[in-house]
Structure formats: structure tokens, C-alpha cells
Design an enzyme around this catalytic site. Sequence first.
Site, PDB file in Angstrom:
ATOM      1  N   ASN A  10       0.874  -1.169   0.000  1.00 21.95           N
ATOM      2  CA  ASN A  10       0.000   0.000   0.000  1.00 21.95           C
ATOM      3  C   ASN A  10       0.912   1.220   0.000  1.00 21.95           C
ATOM      4  O   ASN A  10       1.485   1.561   1.023  1.00 21.95           O
ATOM      5  CB  ASN A  10      -0.893  -0.006   1.247  1.00 21.95           C
ATOM      6  CG  ASN A  10      -1.716   1.280   1.373  1.00 21.95           C
ATOM      7  OD1 ASN A  10      -1.748   2.093   0.442  1.00 21.95           O
ATOM      8  ND2 ASN A  10      -2.374   1.459   2.504  1.00 21.95           N
ATOM      9  N   TRP A  11       1.034   1.809  -1.162  1.00 23.72           N
ATOM     10  CA  TRP A  11       1.987   2.918  -1.313  1.00 23.72           C
ATOM     11  C   TRP A  11       1.494   4.201  -0.637  1.00 23.72           C
ATOM     12  O   TRP A  11       2.250   5.153  -0.506  1.00 23.72           O
ATOM     13  CB  TRP A  11       2.246   3.192  -2.789  1.00 23.72           C
ATOM     14  CG  TRP A  11       3.059   2.142  -3.490  1.00 23.72           C
ATOM     15  CD1 TRP A  11       3.440   0.913  -3.014  1.00 23.72           C
ATOM     16  CD2 TRP A  11       3.621   2.238  -4.811  1.00 23.72           C
ATOM     17  NE1 TRP A  11       4.186   0.248  -3.949  1.00 23.72           N
ATOM     18  CE2 TRP A  11       4.314   1.037  -5.065  1.00 23.72           C
ATOM     19  CE3 TRP A  11       3.587   3.210  -5.814  1.00 23.72           C
ATOM     20  CZ2 TRP A  11       4.980   0.784  -6.271  1.00 23.72           C
ATOM     21  CZ3 TRP A  11       4.245   2.976  -7.014  1.00 23.72           C
ATOM     22  CH2 TRP A  11       4.934   1.779  -7.235  1.00 23.72           C
ATOM     23  N   HIS A  95      -9.380   1.241   4.943  1.00 27.77           N
ATOM     24  CA  HIS A  95      -8.081   1.476   5.594  1.00 27.77           C
ATOM     25  C   HIS A  95      -8.264   2.442   6.763  1.00 27.77           C
ATOM     26  O   HIS A  95      -9.042   3.383   6.682  1.00 27.77           O
ATOM     27  CB  HIS A  95      -7.066   2.035   4.589  1.00 27.77           C
ATOM     28  CG  HIS A  95      -5.676   1.997   5.147  1.00 27.77           C
ATOM     29  ND1 HIS A  95      -5.203   2.958   6.010  1.00 27.77           N
ATOM     30  CD2 HIS A  95      -4.683   1.081   5.008  1.00 27.77           C
ATOM     31  CE1 HIS A  95      -3.975   2.631   6.366  1.00 27.77           C
ATOM     32  NE2 HIS A  95      -3.629   1.504   5.773  1.00 27.77           N
ATOM     33  N   GLU A  97      -6.568   4.808   7.780  1.00 26.08           N
ATOM     34  CA  GLU A  97      -6.325   6.233   7.479  1.00 26.08           C
ATOM     35  C   GLU A  97      -7.551   6.863   6.831  1.00 26.08           C
ATOM     36  O   GLU A  97      -7.831   8.042   7.043  1.00 26.08           O
ATOM     37  CB  GLU A  97      -5.059   6.368   6.611  1.00 26.08           C
ATOM     38  CG  GLU A  97      -3.807   6.115   7.451  1.00 26.08           C
ATOM     39  CD  GLU A  97      -2.634   5.517   6.702  1.00 26.08           C
ATOM     40  OE1 GLU A  97      -2.610   5.565   5.464  1.00 26.08           O
ATOM     41  OE2 GLU A  97      -1.730   4.982   7.389  1.00 26.08           O
ATOM     42  N   GLU A 167      -5.211  -4.824  10.458  1.00 26.90           N
ATOM     43  CA  GLU A 167      -4.208  -3.782  10.666  1.00 26.90           C
ATOM     44  C   GLU A 167      -4.475  -3.063  11.985  1.00 26.90           C
ATOM     45  O   GLU A 167      -5.308  -2.140  12.035  1.00 26.90           O
ATOM     46  CB  GLU A 167      -4.258  -2.766   9.517  1.00 26.90           C
ATOM     47  CG  GLU A 167      -3.896  -3.346   8.168  1.00 26.90           C
ATOM     48  CD  GLU A 167      -3.262  -2.310   7.247  1.00 26.90           C
ATOM     49  OE1 GLU A 167      -2.238  -2.633   6.649  1.00 26.90           O
ATOM     50  OE2 GLU A 167      -3.775  -1.182   7.147  1.00 26.90           O
ATOM     51  N   GLY A 234       3.010  -1.017   4.163  1.00 24.53           N
ATOM     52  CA  GLY A 234       3.107   0.406   3.852  1.00 24.53           C
ATOM     53  C   GLY A 234       4.542   0.784   3.547  1.00 24.53           C
ATOM     54  O   GLY A 234       5.040   0.551   2.441  1.00 24.53           O
ATOM     55  N   GLY A 235       5.215   1.347   4.528  1.00 19.82           N
ATOM     56  CA  GLY A 235       6.562   1.894   4.338  1.00 19.82           C
ATOM     57  C   GLY A 235       7.522   0.977   3.601  1.00 19.82           C
ATOM     58  O   GLY A 235       8.208   1.403   2.655  1.00 19.82           O
TER      59      GLY A 235
END
Length: 254
Positions: A10-11, A95, A97, A167, A234-235
Site C-alpha cells: 500500500n503505497w 483502511h 487512514e 491492521e 506500507g513503508g
Amino acid sequence: MSRRKVIAGNWKMNNNPEQTKTLINEIAPLVSGSKSDVIVCVPYVDLAAALETVKDTNIKVGAQNCSWAVSGAFTGEVSAPMLKSIGVEYVITGHSERRTYFGDTDVTVRDRTRAALDAGLKVILCVGEYLEQREQGVTAEVCAMQTKIALQGVAAEELKNIIIAYEPVWAIGTGKTATAEQADEVCAIIRATVCGLYGEAAADDMIIQYGGSMNAGNAAELLSKPNVDGGLIGGASLKANDFAQIVKAADESL
Ligand code: 13P
């Protein structure tokens, strides 16, 4: 029961189309022989570049959100049929976020998931608790509730098009990973929730990923757990070598 492994990057809000091409071209040769499914979920403006660049590779492309509506007065939104029309295969819904910063609720996550399935997209549905909820001892209830609401109206035969990603919000971007035992425990709770709704065979087949500071160093242990069928990264998905290491760890756990 042996399930396949699915590793998805997930960029988030990173990379322009040029950078997207470069990163995918770096990742592709490193994961080309993988037995696991490999997905990159990129920003909307990078989707066309990503789709072009993954041709002749084993990498699939996903978006990071979609509207619950097909079309209309929804400024700033992108619909699931629009994503499908350009060849996108996957979309993330729910997600944390999106839930935290953009007002997504369990019900809008359900509606976005429904819209994605209706358009023929595959969904990576995210659930997970806040730190406060973990400390209050309601992790199981929160994750079961989010899962149940998101799956309202989803028929058993549609489940093959859904991946669930556990998550824990406190582990996202913080460097604080859930222990492999914690990840396995909650993935098992989500699986039991699917079992309660659809029965044992459906629960056995469901791919449930872990996400939250998964990296090249901790992936092997997390992915060795029986209920952890992959990762939503992610990262570490922004670095070709790190992402490829995670894919390798997934392959080795099979
Ligand atoms: P990090 O891997 O950066 O913690 O992000 C996890 C995540 O939110 C993936 O969707």
C-alpha cells in the site's frame, strides 16, 4: 488447510507516475518467480502508469479506495466501475487512514466494498483496533464488528473476491509491530467471525493478511503463523529490496 499467501504494497500517498514506473521496474525482476500473489496499491494518478508497467510481470495493481456510488455528484471521488474500466484488479476498502482522517465509517466501508464487488473488483478490506481499544480489552469485539458490518450483503460465492487485512492502528507507520502471536490471535478471531457468518469452509478459504510495520526483518515470523496469510505493507513496500524480501518470506512460509 494450506492457503496461498498474498503480499500487497500500500503505497499510500507516495510516488508520481514516473516514480511508479521506476519502482515497479525495480520490484518486478525480484519477485518474478514468486509463488505468492503480489499486488501494488498505488495512488489514483499512478494507476495508468502502474498498469502499463506491470504488463508481462506477475504483479497486480490495486487502488486505495473507491466510492460507494457508481457516478454522480461526489466531488473528488472515483468510482469502482471507473477503476475497472482502466483494468484495475484490486481496491483497498476501510483502511484506518480513511476511517480516521476522511470520515469513513463501518457503514461506508460496507457500501464501498459492495460497490467494488458489484464492479467486478477484488477487495482488500481492512479492519483493526485503536490502541485505546486494545487497552480496553475490546480488540476481538471491534475487529469482529468491523468484519460483520463490512460483509453485510456479501454472498458466500463473492468471498473469493475478498481479502481481509488485520491492521492494528497502533502498529501502522509506528515501527511497533504486533507480535506474531498477537497478529495470529486476531486473524484467528476474524476467521472465526467469517466462520460464524458463512461456515467453516468459507473461513478456511479466506485470505487474512496482517499489516502494520511489517518489514524485511519481521515478515518471516509473522507469515509463519497459521492464520496469517500475507501482508499489507506500507513503508517497506516503497523499497524494492525490502518488499521483495517480504515476498520471499511469504514464499518460504508455504
Ligand atoms: P506500515 O507498513 O507503514 O506500518 O503501514 C501499514 C499499512 O497501513 C498498510 O496498509
